[in-house]
Design a protein around this motif. Sequence first.
Motif, PDB file in Angstrom:
ATOM      1  N   LYS A  41       0.850  -1.193   0.000  1.00 23.08           N
ATOM      2  CA  LYS A  41       0.000   0.000   0.000  1.00 23.08           C
ATOM      3  C   LYS A  41       0.885   1.242   0.000  1.00 23.08           C
ATOM      4  CE  LYS A  41      -2.852   1.870   3.322  1.00 23.08           C
ATOM      5  NZ  LYS A  41      -3.560   1.684   4.589  1.00 23.08           N
ATOM      6  N   THR A  42       0.636   2.173  -0.893  1.00 22.16           N
ATOM      7  CA  THR A  42       1.483   3.365  -0.927  1.00 22.16           C
ATOM      8  C   THR A  42       1.177   4.239   0.285  1.00 22.16           C
ATOM      9  OG1 THR A  42      -0.146   4.258  -2.439  1.00 22.16           O
ATOM     10  CG2 THR A  42       1.957   3.549  -3.397  1.00 22.16           C
ATOM     11  N   LEU A  43       2.212   4.512   1.072  1.00 18.54           N
ATOM     12  CA  LEU A  43       2.035   5.306   2.282  1.00 18.54           C
ATOM     13  C   LEU A  43       2.219   6.777   1.950  1.00 18.54           C
ATOM     14  CD1 LEU A  43       4.132   3.053   4.674  1.00 18.54           C
ATOM     15  CD2 LEU A  43       1.655   3.308   4.689  1.00 18.54           C
ATOM     16  N   LYS A  44       1.270   7.571   2.449  1.00 17.40           N
ATOM     17  CA  LYS A  44       1.369   9.004   2.191  1.00 17.40           C
ATOM     18  C   LYS A  44       2.361   9.615   3.173  1.00 17.40           C
ATOM     19  CE  LYS A  44      -1.594  13.091   2.019  1.00 17.40           C
ATOM     20  NZ  LYS A  44      -1.064  13.869   0.929  1.00 17.40           N
ATOM     21  N   GLU A  45       3.290  10.374   2.629  1.00 18.56           N
ATOM     22  CA  GLU A  45       4.292  11.069   3.443  1.00 18.56           C
ATOM     23  C   GLU A  45       3.633  12.245   4.143  1.00 18.56           C
ATOM     24  OE1 GLU A  45       7.882  11.332   3.769  1.00 18.56           O
ATOM     25  OE2 GLU A  45       7.915   9.226   3.185  1.00 18.56           O
ATOM     26  N   PRO A  46       3.955  12.473   5.425  1.00 13.27           N
ATOM     27  CA  PRO A  46       3.431  13.687   6.051  1.00 13.27           C
ATOM     28  C   PRO A  46       4.067  14.914   5.392  1.00 13.27           C
ATOM     29  CG  PRO A  46       4.665  12.329   7.629  1.00 13.27           C
ATOM     30  CD  PRO A  46       4.791  11.670   6.308  1.00 13.27           C
ATOM     31  N   SER A  47       3.276  15.952   5.225  1.00 15.29           N
ATOM     32  CA  SER A  47       3.806  17.179   4.626  1.00 15.29           C
ATOM     33  C   SER A  47       4.734  17.856   5.633  1.00 15.29           C
ATOM     34  CB  SER A  47       2.663  18.122   4.285  1.00 15.29           C
ATOM     35  OG  SER A  47       2.060  18.564   5.485  1.00 15.29           O
ATOM     36  N   GLU A  48       5.448  18.874   5.181  1.00 13.29           N
ATOM     37  CA  GLU A  48       6.331  19.597   6.102  1.00 13.29           C
ATOM     38  C   GLU A  48       5.517  20.223   7.235  1.00 13.29           C
ATOM     39  OE1 GLU A  48       9.817  21.707   4.494  1.00 13.29           O
ATOM     40  OE2 GLU A  48       9.090  23.400   5.683  1.00 13.29           O
ATOM     41  N   ALA A  49       4.324  20.728   6.870  1.00  8.98           N
ATOM     42  CA  ALA A  49       3.454  21.332   7.890  1.00  8.98           C
ATOM     43  C   ALA A  49       3.019  20.285   8.926  1.00  8.98           C
ATOM     44  CB  ALA A  49       2.237  21.966   7.229  1.00  8.98           C
ATOM     45  N   ASP A  50       2.677  19.074   8.452  1.00 10.50           N
ATOM     46  CA  ASP A  50       2.313  17.980   9.378  1.00 10.50           C
ATOM     47  C   ASP A  50       3.469  17.684  10.313  1.00 10.50           C
ATOM     48  OD1 ASP A  50      -0.022  17.645   7.937  1.00 10.50           O
ATOM     49  OD2 ASP A  50       0.711  15.918   6.790  1.00 10.50           O
ATOM     50  N   GLU A  51       4.651  17.587   9.704  1.00  7.74           N
ATOM     51  CA  GLU A  51       5.861  17.259  10.456  1.00  7.74           C
ATOM     52  C   GLU A  51       6.093  18.283  11.574  1.00  7.74           C
ATOM     53  OE1 GLU A  51       9.236  16.889   7.801  1.00  7.74           O
ATOM     54  OE2 GLU A  51      10.577  16.710   9.514  1.00  7.74           O
ATOM     55  N   ILE A  52       5.931  19.551  11.232  1.00  4.33           N
ATOM     56  CA  ILE A  52       6.151  20.612  12.226  1.00  4.33           C
ATOM     57  C   ILE A  52       5.109  20.528  13.343  1.00  4.33           C
ATOM     58  CG2 ILE A  52       6.160  23.128  12.581  1.00  4.33           C
ATOM     59  CD1 ILE A  52       7.297  23.304   9.647  1.00  4.33           C
ATOM     60  N   GLU A  53       3.843  20.278  12.965  1.00  2.79           N
ATOM     61  CA  GLU A  53       2.774  20.150  13.976  1.00  2.79           C
ATOM     62  C   GLU A  53       3.079  19.007  14.943  1.00  2.79           C
ATOM     63  OE1 GLU A  53       0.244  22.009  15.226  1.00  2.79           O
ATOM     64  OE2 GLU A  53       1.283  23.306  13.805  1.00  2.79           O
ATOM     65  N   ILE A  54       3.496  17.870  14.389  1.00  3.11           N
ATOM     66  CA  ILE A  54       3.833  16.702  15.216  1.00  3.11           C
ATOM     67  C   ILE A  54       5.017  17.049  16.128  1.00  3.11           C
ATOM     68  CG2 ILE A  54       4.805  14.349  15.147  1.00  3.11           C
ATOM     69  CD1 ILE A  54       3.190  14.041  12.431  1.00  3.11           C
ATOM     70  N   GLY A  55       6.035  17.659  15.534  1.00  3.18           N
ATOM     71  CA  GLY A  55       7.238  18.013  16.289  1.00  3.18           C
ATOM     72  C   GLY A  55       6.934  18.977  17.424  1.00  3.18           C
ATOM     73  N   LYS A  56       6.019  19.892  17.167  1.00  3.46           N
ATOM     74  CA  LYS A  56       5.618  20.863  18.177  1.00  3.46           C
ATOM     75  C   LYS A  56       4.929  20.155  19.344  1.00  3.46           C
ATOM     76  CE  LYS A  56       4.026  25.452  17.493  1.00  3.46           C
ATOM     77  NZ  LYS A  56       3.145  26.366  16.782  1.00  3.46           N
ATOM     78  N   GLY A  57       4.098  19.191  19.023  1.00  9.53           N
ATOM     79  CA  GLY A  57       3.401  18.412  20.056  1.00  9.53           C
ATOM     80  C   GLY A  57       4.386  17.635  20.921  1.00  9.53           C
ATOM     81  N   VAL A  58       5.367  17.004  20.271  1.00  5.81           N
ATOM     82  CA  VAL A  58       6.373  16.244  21.011  1.00  5.81           C
ATOM     83  C   VAL A  58       7.230  17.201  21.844  1.00  5.81           C
ATOM     84  CG1 VAL A  58       8.344  14.667  20.817  1.00  5.81           C
ATOM     85  CG2 VAL A  58       6.397  14.387  19.282  1.00  5.81           C
ATOM     86  N   ALA A  59       7.556  18.359  21.259  1.00  3.14           N
ATOM     87  CA  ALA A  59       8.366  19.370  21.972  1.00  3.14           C
ATOM     88  C   ALA A  59       7.655  19.809  23.255  1.00  3.14           C
ATOM     89  CB  ALA A  59       8.642  20.559  21.071  1.00  3.14           C
TER      90      ALA A  59
END
Lengths: 290, 214
Positions: A41-59
């Motif tokens: 199944k082709t996995l959709k890559e998180p966009s840069e904006a998604d990545e930043i949102e996730i990173g902010k949550g972890v931060a």
Amino acid sequence: MKIRIPVVLLLAAALCAPAAHALKLDDLNVDKLKEVKGKLKTLKEPSEADEIEIGKGVAANLLGAAPPVNDPQLQAYVNRVGQWVAMHTERPDLPWHFAVLDTDGVNAFATPGGYVFITRGMLLRMRDEAELAGVLAHEVSHVVEKHALKTMRKGKLAGLAGDTLSNYAEKKGKADFTKIVSAGTEIYARGLDKEDEFAADRAGVVIATRAGYDPYGLPSVLQTLASINPQDDAVALMFKTHPDSGKRLELVSNSMEGRFDKFIDNPRVRSRFSSIIKSHIASYKPVKTN
Amino acid sequence: MKQWIILVSLVGLAALIVACAEETDTASKTGKAPTETGVDETRTAATNTDTAAKEPAATRSTVTADRESGTTRAAVTLMATPHSDAKPAGQLAANTAVDILERRGGWLRVSAKGTSGWAKLHQVRVGEGPQATKSGEGLAVLKNVGETGRSGSTGIVATTGIRGMSAEELTNAKPDPEAVKAIEHYRVTASQAREYAKSAGLKEAIVPALPKPE
């Protein structure tokens, strides 16, 4: 009438076919087949904006465990050095943020999207800016290479299926986001792949040298880490989540052999590092935690 | 009857003391709280430091603010210049206390017992010296830092602060989005960073990526 019977038979045969198929599936390992299907199944890559949102949550979680040091001059310093280092990677335009955490623990972390943390305990064990740049470059390279996101996709973190990240990238589900941030925080308690740590050591040296520093800043820090008593509480988490520092030093030194000779007279930037650290220590007040 | 009660409670008390002593003993032997999990990587390193800890106190060198000291991890052949193909300049046995005179690239110029020469970074244990590497003394050293205002490794004055963060603290942490906002405030621009690098004499260079070793 003569025609109808074969039709019924055909229907019966058709109905039996999937049953037989299912039986075969049962004989095979269904979990394995599912795994193969998942990979196809082709996995959709998180966009840069998604990545930043996730990173902010972890931060936010990491900062919940250890607050930032209350010293604007020190925080600005680490941002100037870190930003300069990050500008010498393949992702210079990420919104990079750097911060010193108020803990005696010796450690450094980076979350997706460019939030990079170094502990006060680690900073105080450094000799010069080249060492700081080397450690920040190592962390920055984890972000550039998306090592944490890669770990999230492996499906080995508690409560996070391998495809949750791509599901979130596609549907932006709130429940998926919560799962990703919580499992994403777990990475810092469990560690990344060993090979990713070794790769970040090699990349860290290269990035810091591109930025003009003495290439041996990071190896010098690894030497310091390898000299700390492993029973010391300050290094417990760091040592639990990283390969042996002596081994890291040996591997990165071997990789560097003969390739960095023309850079060994690059600045280590000792004096401004020392003066900022000294003035930090003079005014230091631990952040109150509840 | 009364005597019996006293006797039984005395025996109980003794058993309790013995149990407690055993507990402390195990904890001090491993140097860890019993709840912590052992990690293989640190165990190998611990074996090395145990050997270093056997060194008598008399040979420990004093740490000063400017001069660093260290200990050889194993027997070292010192080099006359900081190059792998340089002439040998002397030999030092394992666990020899050395003064670190200079750092250059991946090399340290060290001196000990009338001999000096260049050793590679991984050949020397630096910083807190053998006294800090003795099992269980790490925290004592940290405490010492707080009391004397001197840290062994860098001579940097430190104060006792907040203890190291554990895996449990990390996974159980309550998110602090306000702190994220606070640190975002410190972000600098590319031109600010460039200016700052320039003032330290940093010159950018083209450096190819290092290949993954075979």
